[in-house]
Design a protein around this motif. Structure first.
Motif, PDB file in Angstrom:
ATOM      1  N   GLY A 149       3.415  89.283  26.117  1.00 25.11           N
ATOM      2  CA  GLY A 149       2.305  89.243  27.065  1.00 25.11           C
ATOM      3  C   GLY A 149       2.680  89.948  28.352  1.00 25.11           C
ATOM      4  N   GLN A 150       2.578  89.218  29.475  1.00 24.70           N
ATOM      5  CA  GLN A 150       2.938  89.771  30.769  1.00 24.70           C
ATOM      6  C   GLN A 150       4.414  89.578  31.077  1.00 24.70           C
ATOM      7  N   GLY A 151       5.166  88.911  30.193  1.00 22.15           N
ATOM      8  CA  GLY A 151       6.555  88.607  30.489  1.00 22.15           C
ATOM      9  C   GLY A 151       7.493  89.091  29.402  1.00 22.15           C
ATOM     10  N   VAL A 152       8.682  88.458  29.386  1.00 22.32           N
ATOM     11  CA  VAL A 152       9.740  88.852  28.466  1.00 22.32           C
ATOM     12  C   VAL A 152      10.346  87.588  27.863  1.00 22.32           C
ATOM     13  N   ASP A 153      10.657  87.635  26.557  1.00 30.34           N
ATOM     14  CA  ASP A 153      11.361  86.558  25.864  1.00 30.34           C
ATOM     15  C   ASP A 153      12.802  86.991  25.622  1.00 30.34           C
ATOM     16  N   TYR A 154      13.736  86.120  26.020  1.00 35.34           N
ATOM     17  CA  TYR A 154      15.159  86.331  25.753  1.00 35.34           C
ATOM     18  C   TYR A 154      15.608  85.241  24.784  1.00 35.34           C
ATOM     19  N   ASP A 155      16.068  85.647  23.609  1.00 32.67           N
ATOM     20  CA  ASP A 155      16.497  84.689  22.592  1.00 32.67           C
ATOM     21  C   ASP A 155      18.019  84.613  22.547  1.00 32.67           C
ATOM     22  N   TYR A 156      18.523  83.400  22.294  1.00 36.19           N
ATOM     23  CA  TYR A 156      19.955  83.135  22.257  1.00 36.19           C
ATOM     24  C   TYR A 156      20.263  82.335  20.998  1.00 36.19           C
ATOM     25  N   ARG A 157      21.259  82.784  20.255  1.00 37.36           N
ATOM     26  CA  ARG A 157      21.664  82.095  19.030  1.00 37.36           C
ATOM     27  C   ARG A 157      23.011  81.421  19.246  1.00 37.36           C
ATOM     28  N   LEU A 158      23.051  80.115  18.997  1.00 35.74           N
ATOM     29  CA  LEU A 158      24.277  79.361  19.149  1.00 35.74           C
ATOM     30  C   LEU A 158      25.203  79.622  17.960  1.00 35.74           C
ATOM     31  N   PRO A 159      26.521  79.441  18.127  1.00 42.27           N
ATOM     32  CA  PRO A 159      27.435  79.670  16.998  1.00 42.27           C
ATOM     33  C   PRO A 159      27.226  78.690  15.852  1.00 42.27           C
ATOM     34  N   ALA A 160      26.591  77.566  16.119  1.00 44.34           N
ATOM     35  CA  ALA A 160      26.256  76.571  15.094  1.00 44.34           C
ATOM     36  C   ALA A 160      25.131  75.717  15.652  1.00 44.34           C
ATOM     37  N   ALA A 161      24.552  74.871  14.794  1.00 44.79           N
ATOM     38  CA  ALA A 161      23.473  73.979  15.242  1.00 44.79           C
ATOM     39  C   ALA A 161      24.094  72.815  16.000  1.00 44.79           C
ATOM     40  N   LEU A 162      24.332  73.007  17.303  1.00 45.29           N
ATOM     41  CA  LEU A 162      25.040  72.033  18.122  1.00 45.29           C
ATOM     42  C   LEU A 162      24.067  71.059  18.784  1.00 45.29           C
ATOM     43  N   PRO A 163      24.514  69.835  19.074  1.00 46.97           N
ATOM     44  CA  PRO A 163      23.667  68.865  19.789  1.00 46.97           C
ATOM     45  C   PRO A 163      23.607  69.220  21.277  1.00 46.97           C
ATOM     46  N   VAL A 164      22.536  69.869  21.692  1.00 48.92           N
ATOM     47  CA  VAL A 164      22.397  70.388  23.052  1.00 48.92           C
ATOM     48  C   VAL A 164      21.882  69.288  23.973  1.00 48.92           C
TER      49      VAL A 164
END
Length: 445
Positions: free
Chosen positions: A254-269
């Motif tokens: 849209g009018q902005g930007v998406d920055y995606d980040y992938r963790l090294p594993a499915a960690l409890p954030v």
């Protein structure tokens, strides 16, 4: 002849059971455990790389502890001891939520990086007195009593009170409570206290269900909340760690930007921070957890400035996350870096069987037995007193057992026990039919 048939069927049945018992399910990795002998229970913290093998769908059910003979010992997820608490009383300002027209998106309520409440009016804000008011206790409080400051005029209200830890999910505490102030002097009625009871929460919402709120939006109106808070020094929890992640991908949205980040594993954030890239002075991000088929769940808002560093963390509900997204309404010169705080799960087990013990992680078929481990730990706490804790166990070394083959449903070994059992049943039925036919063919005496 009949005895021979029975013997054959019995031997076949025992063979099936033996085959079933002697073929334990395979696991991806095995950690050797270093324990101090003599303890009544042990607790081990899951290493970071273990989450890369533990299936999210299994809910850590594919994490087991075995003895020297590869037999499971009584184990389960460790539930920390209830922390001690002390009473507290605090004053907080009431924040008005702007009313909106029916059928149109209302005000947007989010948290800042330090946890403060951010309220943005909706697209169709209307005139009139607000009916919803929020206040921030600044820490999780198990509320017991809420007192409103004296009103400037008479009021007869019916109010509902809800609590939340993230401003997204609300838990009702009180419905239809009466708050009344009428007159002055000896005959005055002054009932501004509401009794509360519920789990600890940081944020509270006051909804005026009947009557007109005596507070004015933008003016200073305060409440006094009394309850109990947990003693942080006595918390029985695993340490929290931080990971710094670069942006895996950048997408125009849209009018902005998406920055995606992938963790090294499915960690409890448990919390998030953001560091701006070179050349960027200020930015505002919506933190989103990507779940399932790339659907997003709003986690909160982070406002970051270059002068303020990465600011205070945005605390989020603890859950295993694989992909996180930062959405910025304005483009940045360089992708920001995301700092993720995570807290490891712990497995508690009893010293059954013979040492040494091993921690097995990741399996398509293997699951931890439903041991009543919580009852056992509760009994040990009663015997040992409030300060009792399971003895820590450390992961001494790790070995790849069956690796990814243990997680692959297609590579899982075929379970021959089911067809063998059917063969035994069919043979048994044939034997019974043969005996019946032989009895019918015998001549009558």
């Amino acid at each position: 002849m009949r005895r021979e048939w029975r013997a054959c069927l019995l031997i076949a049945g025992l063979g099936v059971v033996s085959a079933r018992a002697d073929t334990p399910p395979s696991f991806a990795v095995a950690y050797a455990l270093d324990v101090q002998p003599g303890a009544k229970a042990y607790v081990v913290e899951l290493p970071q790389d273990a989450y890369a093998w533990a299936s999210i769908d299994a809910g850590l059910g594919d994490v087991v502890v075995v003895d020297a003979h590869d037999r499971q010992v009584a184990a389960g997820l460790y539930v920390p001891a209830t922390p001690t608490a002390h009473p507290t009383t605090l004053d907080a300002p009431l924040l008005a939520v702007p009313p909106s027209a029916g059928g149109v998106a209302g005000a947007r309520i989010q948290r800042s990086t330090n946890g403060d409440i951010l309220i943005e009016p909706g697209a169709a804000a209307v005139a009139g007195a607000p009916s919803d008011w929020l206040f921030d206790a600044r820490q999780p409080v198990a509320a017991e009593r809420l007192e409103f400051a004296p009103f400037d005029r008479d009021a007869d209200l019916r109010i509902d009170i809800d609590a939340s830890s993230d401003l997204q999910d609300w838990v009702p505490l009180v419905r239809g409570a009466t708050v009344v102030t009428l007159g002055k002097g000896d005959g005055a009625v002054d009932a501004r206290v509401v009794k509360l009871q519920g789990a600890p929460a940081r944020y509270y919402r006051v909804h005026v269900a009947r009557g007109e709120a005596p507070w004015v939006a933008g003016a200073t109106a305060r409440v006094t909340l009394s309850g109990t808070v947990e003693d942080a020094a006595a918390k029985d929890e695993s340490p929290r760690r931080w990971l710094e992640l670069p942006a895996a991908s950048t997408t125009q949205s849209g009018q902005g930007v998406d920055y995606d980040y992938r963790l090294p594993a499915a960690l409890p954030v448990t919390a998030l921070r953001v560091k701006l890239g070179n050349g960027d002075a200020v930015a505002r991000f919506d933190a989103i957890a990507i779940e399932g088929t790339m659907t997003g769940r709003q986690l909160g808002t982070l406002v970051v400035t270059s002068q303020g560093g990465d600011g205070r963390p945005l605390e989020v509900a603890r859950s295993r996350r694989e992909v996180l997204r930062l959405h910025s309404a304005t483009p940045l010169r360089n992708p920001p870096r995301l700092l993720v705080e995570w807290q490891a799960d712990r497995i508690v087990f009893l010293p059954e069987g013979d040492a040494p013990y091993r921690l097995l992680v990741g399996s398509h078929l293997g699951r931890r037995a439903a041991w009543p481990i919580a009852d056992a730990i509760e009994a040990l706490r009663k015997d040992g007193g409030p300060a009792w804790r399971p003895e820590p166990a450390a992961t001494a070394s790790v070995r790849i057992a069956d690796g990814s083959k243990a997680l692959d449903a297609a590579a899982a070994p075929f379970d021959w026990t089911r067809p063998l059992l059917w063969v035994v049943l069919l043979l048994g039925a044939a034997a019974v039919a043969a005996m019946a036919v032989s009895v019918l063919r015998k001549p009558k005496a």
